[in-house]
Design a protein around this motif. Structure first.
Motif, PDB file in Angstrom:
ATOM      1  N   SER A  23      -1.851  10.921   4.135  1.00  0.00           N
ATOM      2  CA  SER A  23      -2.694  10.368   3.481  1.00  0.00           C
ATOM      3  C   SER A  23      -2.867  10.374   1.801  1.00  0.00           C
ATOM      4  O   SER A  23      -2.213  11.375   1.399  1.00  0.00           O
ATOM      5  CB  SER A  23      -4.118  11.048   4.037  1.00  0.00           C
ATOM      6  N   PRO A  24      -3.860   9.748   1.033  1.00  0.00           N
ATOM      7  CA  PRO A  24      -3.929   9.738  -0.256  1.00  0.00           C
ATOM      8  C   PRO A  24      -4.045  11.371  -0.717  1.00  0.00           C
ATOM      9  O   PRO A  24      -3.628  11.663  -1.673  1.00  0.00           O
ATOM     10  CB  PRO A  24      -4.884   8.851  -0.756  1.00  0.00           C
ATOM     11  N   PHE A  31       7.491  10.014  -2.296  1.00  0.00           N
ATOM     12  CA  PHE A  31       7.173   8.562  -2.781  1.00  0.00           C
ATOM     13  C   PHE A  31       5.774   8.039  -2.234  1.00  0.00           C
ATOM     14  O   PHE A  31       4.900   7.461  -2.984  1.00  0.00           O
ATOM     15  CB  PHE A  31       8.298   7.534  -1.680  1.00  0.00           C
ATOM     16  N   SER A  32       5.304   8.527  -1.219  1.00  0.00           N
ATOM     17  CA  SER A  32       3.802   8.269  -0.860  1.00  0.00           C
ATOM     18  C   SER A  32       2.939   8.916  -1.864  1.00  0.00           C
ATOM     19  O   SER A  32       1.698   8.231  -2.380  1.00  0.00           O
ATOM     20  CB  SER A  32       3.535   8.696   0.652  1.00  0.00           C
ATOM     21  N   MET A  33       3.053  10.084  -2.338  1.00  0.00           N
ATOM     22  CA  MET A  33       2.111  10.740  -3.284  1.00  0.00           C
ATOM     23  C   MET A  33       2.235   9.891  -4.682  1.00  0.00           C
ATOM     24  O   MET A  33       1.138   9.816  -5.084  1.00  0.00           O
ATOM     25  CB  MET A  33       2.641  12.062  -3.599  1.00  0.00           C
ATOM     26  N   GLN A  37      -1.259   7.959  -5.899  1.00  0.00           N
ATOM     27  CA  GLN A  37      -1.751   8.293  -6.893  1.00  0.00           C
ATOM     28  C   GLN A  37      -1.947   7.221  -8.002  1.00  0.00           C
ATOM     29  O   GLN A  37      -3.066   7.061  -8.514  1.00  0.00           O
ATOM     30  CB  GLN A  37      -0.900   9.548  -7.447  1.00  0.00           C
ATOM     31  N   ALA A  38      -0.919   6.467  -8.063  1.00  0.00           N
ATOM     32  CA  ALA A  38      -1.072   5.257  -8.922  1.00  0.00           C
ATOM     33  C   ALA A  38      -2.294   4.254  -8.572  1.00  0.00           C
ATOM     34  O   ALA A  38      -2.806   3.916  -9.271  1.00  0.00           O
ATOM     35  CB  ALA A  38       0.261   4.480  -8.930  1.00  0.00           C
ATOM     36  N   PHE A  70       8.851   2.881   3.224  1.00  0.00           N
ATOM     37  CA  PHE A  70       7.438   3.068   2.997  1.00  0.00           C
ATOM     38  C   PHE A  70       7.315   3.981   1.734  1.00  0.00           C
ATOM     39  O   PHE A  70       8.555   4.690   1.438  1.00  0.00           O
ATOM     40  CB  PHE A  70       6.911   3.789   4.130  1.00  0.00           C
ATOM     41  N   PRO A  71       6.498   4.071   0.934  1.00  0.00           N
ATOM     42  CA  PRO A  71       5.123   3.429   1.054  1.00  0.00           C
ATOM     43  C   PRO A  71       5.211   1.691   1.030  1.00  0.00           C
ATOM     44  O   PRO A  71       6.148   1.270   0.183  1.00  0.00           O
ATOM     45  CB  PRO A  71       4.157   4.007   0.142  1.00  0.00           C
TER      46      PRO A  71
END
Length: 105
Positions: A23-24, A31-33, A37-38, A70-71
Motif C-alpha cells: 500500500s502507499p 519500485f512501488s514505494m 511517493q510520486a 508493477f507498479p
C-alpha cells in the motif's frame, strides 16, 4: 464477475489508480514505494490495489495492459507507466497537472 471485468471496473471507476505491491503507506518493494511517493506528492486522493493480496489481478493485469511489471499507474483509463516513467514525470513537473486534471474532471 471475472478478474478481467474487475480490472476494467477498477480502472473505469477510479480516475487515478496505482496497482502496486503493498500500500502507499506500507509499500512492499522499492519500485512501488517510489511510484506511490510520486503520486502522493501530487496531493490528490487516488485508489490503489495491492497486487500481492490479489494474485488474480497480479496475473492478469500485465496481459490486459500489455505491460509486464508493477507498479502500474492508470489515469483516466490510460496506462501511464511504471516506476521509472512515473518518477520521471514527477521530477519534470508533468505528473501533478495530469493527476489534477483527472481528479477535477
Amino acid at each position: 464477475m471475472d478478474v478481467l471485468d474487475t480490472i476494467k471496473q477498477q480502472i473505469a471507476e477510479n480516475p487515478v489508480i496505482l496497482f502496486m505491491k503493498g500500500s502507499p503507506n506500507a509499500p512492499q518493494c522499492g519500485f512501488s514505494m517510489r511510484a506511490s511517493q510520486a503520486v502522493m506528492a501530487c496531493g490528490q486522493r487516488f485508489a490503489y490495489v495491492d497486487i500481492l493480496s490479489n494474485p488474480e489481478i497480479r496475473a492478469e493485469l500485465p496481459k490486459y495492459a500489455n505491460w509486464p511489471t508493477f507498479p502500474q499507474l492508470w489515469v483516466k483509463g490510460e496506462l501511464i507507466g511504471g516506476c521509472d516513467i512515473v518518477t520521471e514525470m514527477h521530477e519534470k513537473g508533468e505528473l501533478k497537472p495530469l493527476i489534477d486534471a483527472a481528479v477535477a474532471a
